[in-house]
Design a protein around this motif. Structure first.
Motif, PDB file in Angstrom:
ATOM      1  N   ILE A 126       0.847  -1.523  -0.174  1.00 59.95           N
ATOM      2  CA  ILE A 126      -0.129  -0.257  -0.321  1.00 59.95           C
ATOM      3  C   ILE A 126       0.994   0.991   0.220  1.00 59.95           C
ATOM      4  N   PHE A 127       0.600   2.052  -1.325  1.00 59.47           N
ATOM      5  CA  PHE A 127       1.831   3.318  -1.089  1.00 59.47           C
ATOM      6  C   PHE A 127       0.662   4.699  -0.899  1.00 59.47           C
ATOM      7  N   PHE A 128       1.450   5.045  -0.167  1.00 60.89           N
ATOM      8  CA  PHE A 128       0.786   6.463   0.066  1.00 60.89           C
ATOM      9  C   PHE A 128       1.605   7.711  -0.769  1.00 60.89           C
ATOM     10  N   ILE A 129       1.604   8.938  -1.932  1.00 56.74           N
ATOM     11  CA  ILE A 129       1.457   9.242  -2.728  1.00 56.74           C
ATOM     12  C   ILE A 129       0.841  10.268  -2.331  1.00 56.74           C
ATOM     13  N   ALA A 130       1.920  11.622  -2.308  1.00 50.06           N
ATOM     14  CA  ALA A 130       1.905  12.736  -1.661  1.00 50.06           C
ATOM     15  C   ALA A 130       1.842  13.885  -3.544  1.00 50.06           C
ATOM     16  N   TRP A 131       1.392  13.647  -3.725  1.00 48.27           N
ATOM     17  CA  TRP A 131       1.100  14.615  -5.147  1.00 48.27           C
ATOM     18  C   TRP A 131       1.086  16.561  -5.237  1.00 48.27           C
ATOM     19  N   CYS A 132       2.106  16.491  -4.839  1.00 48.91           N
ATOM     20  CA  CYS A 132       2.058  18.629  -5.690  1.00 48.91           C
ATOM     21  C   CYS A 132       2.751  19.035  -6.796  1.00 48.91           C
ATOM     22  N   PRO A 133       2.474  18.934  -7.533  1.00 45.44           N
ATOM     23  CA  PRO A 133       2.433  19.371  -9.168  1.00 45.44           C
ATOM     24  C   PRO A 133       3.749  20.523  -8.930  1.00 45.44           C
ATOM     25  N   ASP A 134       4.503  21.395  -9.240  1.00 43.11           N
ATOM     26  CA  ASP A 134       5.111  22.256  -9.109  1.00 43.11           C
ATOM     27  C   ASP A 134       4.359  23.774  -9.791  1.00 43.11           C
ATOM     28  N   VAL A 135       3.468  23.061 -10.843  1.00 41.58           N
ATOM     29  CA  VAL A 135       2.782  24.630 -11.104  1.00 41.58           C
ATOM     30  C   VAL A 135       1.223  24.954  -9.420  1.00 41.58           C
ATOM     31  N   ALA A 136       1.424  23.832  -9.148  1.00 36.50           N
ATOM     32  CA  ALA A 136      -0.017  24.220  -8.310  1.00 36.50           C
ATOM     33  C   ALA A 136       0.594  25.497  -7.407  1.00 36.50           C
ATOM     34  N   LYS A 137      -0.897  26.025  -6.471  1.00 36.38           N
ATOM     35  CA  LYS A 137      -0.632  26.836  -6.111  1.00 36.38           C
ATOM     36  C   LYS A 137       0.463  27.476  -4.761  1.00 36.38           C
ATOM     37  N   VAL A 138       1.023  28.087  -4.728  1.00 38.89           N
ATOM     38  CA  VAL A 138       2.218  27.389  -3.453  1.00 38.89           C
ATOM     39  C   VAL A 138       0.936  27.839  -1.709  1.00 38.89           C
ATOM     40  N   ARG A 139       0.014  28.626  -1.710  1.00 38.49           N
ATOM     41  CA  ARG A 139      -0.636  28.059  -0.466  1.00 38.49           C
ATOM     42  C   ARG A 139      -1.739  26.410  -0.648  1.00 38.49           C
ATOM     43  N   SER A 140      -1.590  26.141  -2.172  1.00 38.01           N
ATOM     44  CA  SER A 140      -2.147  24.690  -1.936  1.00 38.01           C
ATOM     45  C   SER A 140      -1.301  23.998  -1.126  1.00 38.01           C
ATOM     46  N   LYS A 141       0.214  24.008  -2.440  1.00 42.85           N
ATOM     47  CA  LYS A 141       1.270  23.377  -1.145  1.00 42.85           C
ATOM     48  C   LYS A 141       1.376  23.232   0.421  1.00 42.85           C
ATOM     49  N   MET A 142       1.685  24.730   0.457  1.00 42.30           N
ATOM     50  CA  MET A 142       1.589  24.770   2.103  1.00 42.30           C
ATOM     51  C   MET A 142       0.716  24.053   2.463  1.00 42.30           C
ATOM     52  N   ILE A 143      -0.537  24.140   2.545  1.00 42.91           N
ATOM     53  CA  ILE A 143      -1.415  23.602   3.241  1.00 42.91           C
ATOM     54  C   ILE A 143      -1.109  21.868   2.901  1.00 42.91           C
TER      55      ILE A 143
END
Length: 139
Positions: free
Chosen positions: A85-102
């Protein structure tokens, strides 16, 4: 209960779907989304066991962060059928900075809610979570 660092709660359905995947193998993958207005992590999509890795990868948005669980089946060098069972934290470079931080600040607490994760991946583009990466992490 909300996380003090990010203020995010985890919806009960998140844990329920994960337990179904872990115990009953009724899902191939689960994609989770943070609903900022509700301040909680919710289930966005559940993939049936017959779906492929390609279906899973296509379910992650190209420009938004998500958490995901993927039940990866493989055959060992001894020819045994296994799964992890894999857990993936998907945070593309183009995502909004606020979203990445949350997503970054909520990840550890969310992972603790899902007992049974065997491998963790962090990915900012599809090449960081392709099938070869999965295969290299199961050994």
């Amino acid at each position: 209960m909300a996380n003090a660092a990010s203020g995010m709660a985890v919806h009960d359905d998140c844990k329920l779907r994960f337990l179904e995947l872990k115990a009953k193998r009724t899902h191939r993958f689960i994609v989770y989304k943070i609903e900022e207005k509700q301040k909680q992590v919710v289930v966005e999509k559940v993939g049936e066991p017959i779906l492929s890795y390609e279906d899973f990868a296509a379910s992650l948005p190209a420009e938004e962060c998500r958490y995901a669980i993927y039940d990866f089946d493989f055959v060992t060098t001894e020819n045994c059928q296994k799964s992890k069972i894999f857990f993936i934290a998907w945070c593309p470079d183009v995502a909004k900075v606020r979203s990445k931080m949350i997503y970054a600040s909520s990840k550890d607490r969310f992972k603790r809610e899902l007992d049974g994760i065997q491998v963790e991946l962090q990915a900012t583009d599809p090449t960081e979570m392709d099938l070869d990466v999965f295969k290299s992490r199961v050994n």
